[in-house]
Scaffold this motif. Structure first.
Motif, PDB file in Angstrom:
ATOM      1  N   ASP A 199       0.830  -1.202   0.000  1.00 27.62           N
ATOM      2  CA  ASP A 199       0.000   0.000   0.000  1.00 27.62           C
ATOM      3  C   ASP A 199       0.869   1.260   0.000  1.00 27.62           C
ATOM      4  O   ASP A 199       0.563   2.250  -0.669  1.00 27.62           O
ATOM      5  CB  ASP A 199      -0.925  -0.005   1.216  1.00 27.62           C
ATOM      6  N   ILE A 200       1.967   1.227   0.745  1.00 30.61           N
ATOM      7  CA  ILE A 200       2.888   2.367   0.758  1.00 30.61           C
ATOM      8  C   ILE A 200       3.500   2.559  -0.631  1.00 30.61           C
ATOM      9  O   ILE A 200       3.608   3.688  -1.124  1.00 30.61           O
ATOM     10  CB  ILE A 200       3.997   2.160   1.806  1.00 30.61           C
ATOM     11  N   ALA A 201       3.895   1.449  -1.268  1.00 29.56           N
ATOM     12  CA  ALA A 201       4.461   1.538  -2.619  1.00 29.56           C
ATOM     13  C   ALA A 201       3.446   2.097  -3.605  1.00 29.56           C
ATOM     14  O   ALA A 201       3.767   2.933  -4.458  1.00 29.56           O
ATOM     15  CB  ALA A 201       4.927   0.151  -3.071  1.00 29.56           C
ATOM     16  N   HIS A 202       2.189   1.647  -3.476  1.00 26.76           N
ATOM     17  CA  HIS A 202       1.111   2.126  -4.342  1.00 26.76           C
ATOM     18  C   HIS A 202       0.891   3.626  -4.143  1.00 26.76           C
ATOM     19  O   HIS A 202       0.788   4.394  -5.111  1.00 26.76           O
ATOM     20  CB  HIS A 202      -0.167   1.339  -4.016  1.00 26.76           C
ATOM     21  N   THR A 203       0.848   4.057  -2.897  1.00 23.25           N
ATOM     22  CA  THR A 203       0.654   5.477  -2.596  1.00 23.25           C
ATOM     23  C   THR A 203       1.783   6.315  -3.189  1.00 23.25           C
ATOM     24  O   THR A 203       1.547   7.374  -3.772  1.00 23.25           O
ATOM     25  CB  THR A 203       0.585   5.691  -1.072  1.00 23.25           C
ATOM     26  N   SER A 204       3.012   5.839  -3.063  1.00 27.76           N
ATOM     27  CA  SER A 204       4.159   6.567  -3.611  1.00 27.76           C
ATOM     28  C   SER A 204       4.074   6.660  -5.129  1.00 27.76           C
ATOM     29  O   SER A 204       4.390   7.701  -5.720  1.00 27.76           O
ATOM     30  CB  SER A 204       5.468   5.879  -3.194  1.00 27.76           C
ATOM     31  N   ALA A 205       3.651   5.573  -5.777  1.00 26.97           N
ATOM     32  CA  ALA A 205       3.532   5.582  -7.239  1.00 26.97           C
ATOM     33  C   ALA A 205       2.502   6.609  -7.700  1.00 26.97           C
ATOM     34  O   ALA A 205       2.724   7.348  -8.675  1.00 26.97           O
ATOM     35  CB  ALA A 205       3.153   4.193  -7.746  1.00 26.97           C
ATOM     36  N   MET A 206       1.373   6.684  -6.994  1.00 33.21           N
ATOM     37  CA  MET A 206       0.339   7.646  -7.372  1.00 33.21           C
ATOM     38  C   MET A 206       0.783   9.078  -7.073  1.00 33.21           C
ATOM     39  O   MET A 206       0.407  10.015  -7.778  1.00 33.21           O
ATOM     40  CB  MET A 206      -0.966   7.330  -6.647  1.00 33.21           C
ATOM     41  N   ARG A 207       1.590   9.256  -6.051  1.00 25.75           N
ATOM     42  CA  ARG A 207       2.120  10.582  -5.763  1.00 25.75           C
ATOM     43  C   ARG A 207       3.062  11.040  -6.882  1.00 25.75           C
ATOM     44  O   ARG A 207       3.097  12.225  -7.237  1.00 25.75           O
ATOM     45  CB  ARG A 207       2.865  10.572  -4.423  1.00 25.75           C
ATOM     46  N   ILE A 208       3.837  10.111  -7.413  1.00 23.22           N
ATOM     47  CA  ILE A 208       4.709  10.446  -8.541  1.00 23.22           C
ATOM     48  C   ILE A 208       3.871  10.928  -9.722  1.00 23.22           C
ATOM     49  O   ILE A 208       4.166  11.951 -10.342  1.00 23.22           O
ATOM     50  CB  ILE A 208       5.561   9.224  -8.956  1.00 23.22           C
ATOM     51  N   ALA A 209       2.809  10.168 -10.024  1.00 20.90           N
ATOM     52  CA  ALA A 209       1.940  10.527 -11.150  1.00 20.90           C
ATOM     53  C   ALA A 209       1.330  11.915 -10.938  1.00 20.90           C
ATOM     54  O   ALA A 209       1.293  12.741 -11.856  1.00 20.90           O
ATOM     55  CB  ALA A 209       0.842   9.480 -11.318  1.00 20.90           C
ATOM     56  N   ALA A 210       0.854  12.170  -9.722  1.00 22.67           N
ATOM     57  CA  ALA A 210       0.235  13.464  -9.430  1.00 22.67           C
ATOM     58  C   ALA A 210       1.261  14.592  -9.490  1.00 22.67           C
ATOM     59  O   ALA A 210       0.976  15.684  -9.994  1.00 22.67           O
ATOM     60  CB  ALA A 210      -0.423  13.427  -8.047  1.00 22.67           C
ATOM     61  N   CYS A 211       2.463  14.348  -9.000  1.00 21.28           N
ATOM     62  CA  CYS A 211       3.514  15.363  -9.013  1.00 21.28           C
ATOM     63  C   CYS A 211       3.902  15.715 -10.444  1.00 21.28           C
ATOM     64  O   CYS A 211       4.110  16.896 -10.769  1.00 21.28           O
ATOM     65  CB  CYS A 211       4.733  14.861  -8.247  1.00 21.28           C
ATOM     66  N   LEU A 212       3.987  14.719 -11.325  1.00 17.74           N
ATOM     67  CA  LEU A 212       4.310  14.982 -12.728  1.00 17.74           C
ATOM     68  C   LEU A 212       3.225  15.845 -13.374  1.00 17.74           C
ATOM     69  O   LEU A 212       3.520  16.766 -14.142  1.00 17.74           O
ATOM     70  CB  LEU A 212       4.467  13.660 -13.490  1.00 17.74           C
ATOM     71  N   ASP A 213       1.966  15.543 -13.048  1.00 17.34           N
ATOM     72  CA  ASP A 213       0.867  16.366 -13.569  1.00 17.34           C
ATOM     73  C   ASP A 213       0.966  17.802 -13.061  1.00 17.34           C
ATOM     74  O   ASP A 213       0.702  18.755 -13.804  1.00 17.34           O
ATOM     75  CB  ASP A 213      -0.482  15.763 -13.160  1.00 17.34           C
ATOM     76  N   LEU A 214       1.331  17.949 -11.799  1.00 23.14           N
ATOM     77  CA  LEU A 214       1.469  19.288 -11.217  1.00 23.14           C
ATOM     78  C   LEU A 214       2.572  20.085 -11.911  1.00 23.14           C
ATOM     79  O   LEU A 214       2.423  21.277 -12.170  1.00 23.14           O
ATOM     80  CB  LEU A 214       1.781  19.185  -9.723  1.00 23.14           C
TER      81      LEU A 214
END
Length: 255
Positions: A199-214
């Motif tokens: 779950d931590i790995a999943h959360t980090s992956a989605m944060r990467i995606a969101a950060c790239l969009d930002l």
């Protein structure tokens, strides 16, 4: 037939042959059971991964949400406003972090299957939106920003050539977190611990995606510059969902 102690030598040889045949049959049955067990496990994991792949087909699912686009726009606007403010205040730091939190938690919540998980992340996004509103009120009361800045969308600001140390550091932290937590989760015997690290790995992956969009929304990067990274994340997420789904399933079977 020779006889020793009332037992024929030929009979003993036949008994040993039968015992060897039985042992070989048992070994084959055990190997077959292990193969079938591994096949069933692989099939269940594969099913979970396909379900995850369906969720991330045509790109990451959160990208199609209207609320996600609005959150990106707001985070970009907040960043632009703060870039032009020379004053310092605690509310300014809270404001930018809360604006980014809306984006991150919308992405994370949309990528989850369970209702409780989705609700948890969406609740955090909603709370971050309220925190942004409170920060704006504080900034307005302290004359840090003007009314015009609150109602006019700032546009035409020059783009920034680099990511900035903050974004670069976070991307580095999160990408490292994905790898380390997958490895650590895989090394745990408890299904609950496996789920926690995945779950931590999943959360980090989605944060990467969101950060790239930002970064694109802020004009710090172009869409084509993040395309490869987004494609990698879109491949990782369904695998994590599949592994976590299987671990959840096994945890449910544990007495």
């Amino acid at each position: 037939m020779d006889v020793i102690g009332g037992v024929g030598i030929g009979e003993r040889d036949e008994d040993r042959d039968e015992d060897r045949d039985e042992d070989r049959d048992e070994d084959r049955d055990e190997d077959r059971d292990e193969d079938e067990g591994e096949t069933r496990i692989g099939t269940r994991i594969g099913t979970k991964m396909r379900e995850g792949a369906m969720q991330t087909s045509r790109g990451l699912g959160h990208e199609r949400l209207h609320v996600y686009a609005k959150a990106l726009g707001y985070a970009s606007w907040s960043h632009n406003v703060l870039t032009g403010i020379e004053k310092t205040a605690a509310a300014l730091d809270h404001w930018i972090r809360a604006a980014e939190s809306i984006v991150e938690n919308l992405a994370n919540g949309n990528s989850r299957y369970g209702l409780a998980d989705r609700t948890r992340y969406f609740d955090v996004a909603f709370g971050s939106a309220l925190e942004c509103a409170a920060c704006l009120d504080v900034c307005r009361c302290k004359d840090i920003i003007t009314v015009e800045q609150l109602i006019v969308w700032l546009d035409g600001l020059p783009s920034v050539a680099d990511l900035g140390s903050s974004s670069a550091a976070r991307l580095d932290d999160w990408s490292t977190s994905v790898v380390l937590n997958i490895a650590e989760g895989n090394g745990r015997f408890s299904e609950g611990e496996q789920v926690r690290f995945l779950d931590i790995a999943h959360t980090s992956a989605m944060r990467i995606a969101a950060c790239l969009d930002l970064l694109v929304a802020r004009r710090q990067l172009k869409t084509e510059q993040i395309a490869e990274g987004k494609q990698i994340i879109a491949g990782i997420v369904p695998l994590l969902l599949g592994l976590r789904g299987y671990a959840d399933e096994q945890r449910g079977k544990t007495p």
